[in-house]
Design an enzyme around this catalytic site. Structure first.
Site, PDB file in Angstrom:
ATOM      1  N   TYR A 195     -11.735   3.260  -8.808  1.00  0.00           N
ATOM      2  CA  TYR A 195     -10.789   2.549  -7.948  1.00  0.00           C
ATOM      3  C   TYR A 195     -10.524   1.133  -8.477  1.00  0.00           C
ATOM      4  CZ  TYR A 195      -8.794   0.919  -3.458  1.00  0.00           C
ATOM      5  OH  TYR A 195      -7.974   0.418  -2.477  1.00  0.00           O
ATOM      6  N   LYS A 237      -6.903  -0.211  -9.743  1.00  0.00           N
ATOM      7  CA  LYS A 237      -6.250  -1.353  -9.102  1.00  0.00           C
ATOM      8  C   LYS A 237      -6.049  -2.516 -10.069  1.00  0.00           C
ATOM      9  CE  LYS A 237      -5.624   0.222  -4.897  1.00  0.00           C
ATOM     10  NZ  LYS A 237      -4.255   0.555  -4.448  1.00  0.00           N
TER      11      LYS A 237
END
Length: 252
Positions: free
Chosen positions: A154, A158
């Site tokens: 993640y 991002k």
């Protein structure tokens, strides 16, 4: 006159959480909205909220990792509303785990939804924006882009969105298209609820502990992100591009 009157937006992952709040806020500002989520039925509550408030919205089922579905979804919105001015790349998932426990599928799923999904949606949308020489793209990054235990996939995705944002700002700027990113901190959503449940913590207690570490001493709400996105896609932010704005209550 509302500041987004006559504009048309697509918001991905708009069935709940930050996406839903953003779609509703853009509609409040006069925007007509294509509400996208994995299945059309997931979009129902958001579309209903917009329509009940007097706005215009249509539900569109779309897997953002599938190029064909993305192209068709964008075409559907343009066919219905006649144009496309705004794209919010919000669709996201988590598959958290420590590195030694993380599977290839955990990694690939998160990368595909966040990065490939944003790439496919931006590529499909920019054709219309370039033609009309006007557009606004906002990618939803995260405070986790700075690193977060158990979120190697993640965090990497991002962080990748931030580089993607700056590159698109360079490439699309000559066509009067602004591209920015918003990086939320702790926001009360189903995603953070699931994260709390995964570590065996009561959600309200999790929020309380998080708030104690945040300088503003509160956790964020989806509307906190929607408000910033609404500014970035307005002409008030006409000279803002290539930026990453952290909306995290002052956290580091």
């Amino acid at each position: 006159m509302k500041r987004l009157e006559d504009r048309v937006a697509i918001v991905t992952g708009a069935g709940r959480g930050i996406g839903a709040a953003t779609a509703i806020r853009l509609a409040q500002d006069g925007c007509r909205v294509g509400v996208l989520d994995l299945k059309e039925e997931f979009c129902g509550e958001t579309v209903q909220a917009i329509r009940e408030a007097g706005g215009e919205a249509i539900p569109v089922g779309c897997d953002v990792t599938d190029a064909g579905q993305v192209e068709r979804a964008v075409e559907q919105v343009v066919s219905h509303f006649g144009r496309l001015d705004i794209l919010i790349n919000n669709a996201g998932v988590t598959r958290d785990n420590l590195l030694f426990k993380m599977s290839e599928d955990d990694w690939d799923t998160v990368m595909d939804v966040h990065l490939k999904g944003s790439f496919l949606a931006s590529r499909a949308a920019q054709k219309y924006m370039v033609q009309q020489r006007y557009g606004k793209i906002v990618n939803i990054s995260s405070n986790s882009a700075l690193g977060n235990r158990g979120q190697a996939n993640y965090s990497a995705a991002k962080a990748g969105l931030q580089g993607f944002t700056r590159t698109l700002a360079i490439e699309l700027g000559p066509f009067n298209i602004n591209v920015n990113a918003v990086a939320p901190g702790y926001i009360v959503t189903d995603m953070t609820r699931q994260m709390a449940e995964r570590i065996g913590m009561d959600f309200h207690e999790n929020q309380k502990l998080a708030a104690e570490r945040i300088p503003l001493r509160r956790v964020g709400q989806p509307e906190d992100i929607a408000n910033v996105v609404a500014f970035l896609v307005s002409d008030d932010a006409g000279y803002v591009s290539g930026q990453v704005i952290y909306v995290n209550g002052g956290s580091r």
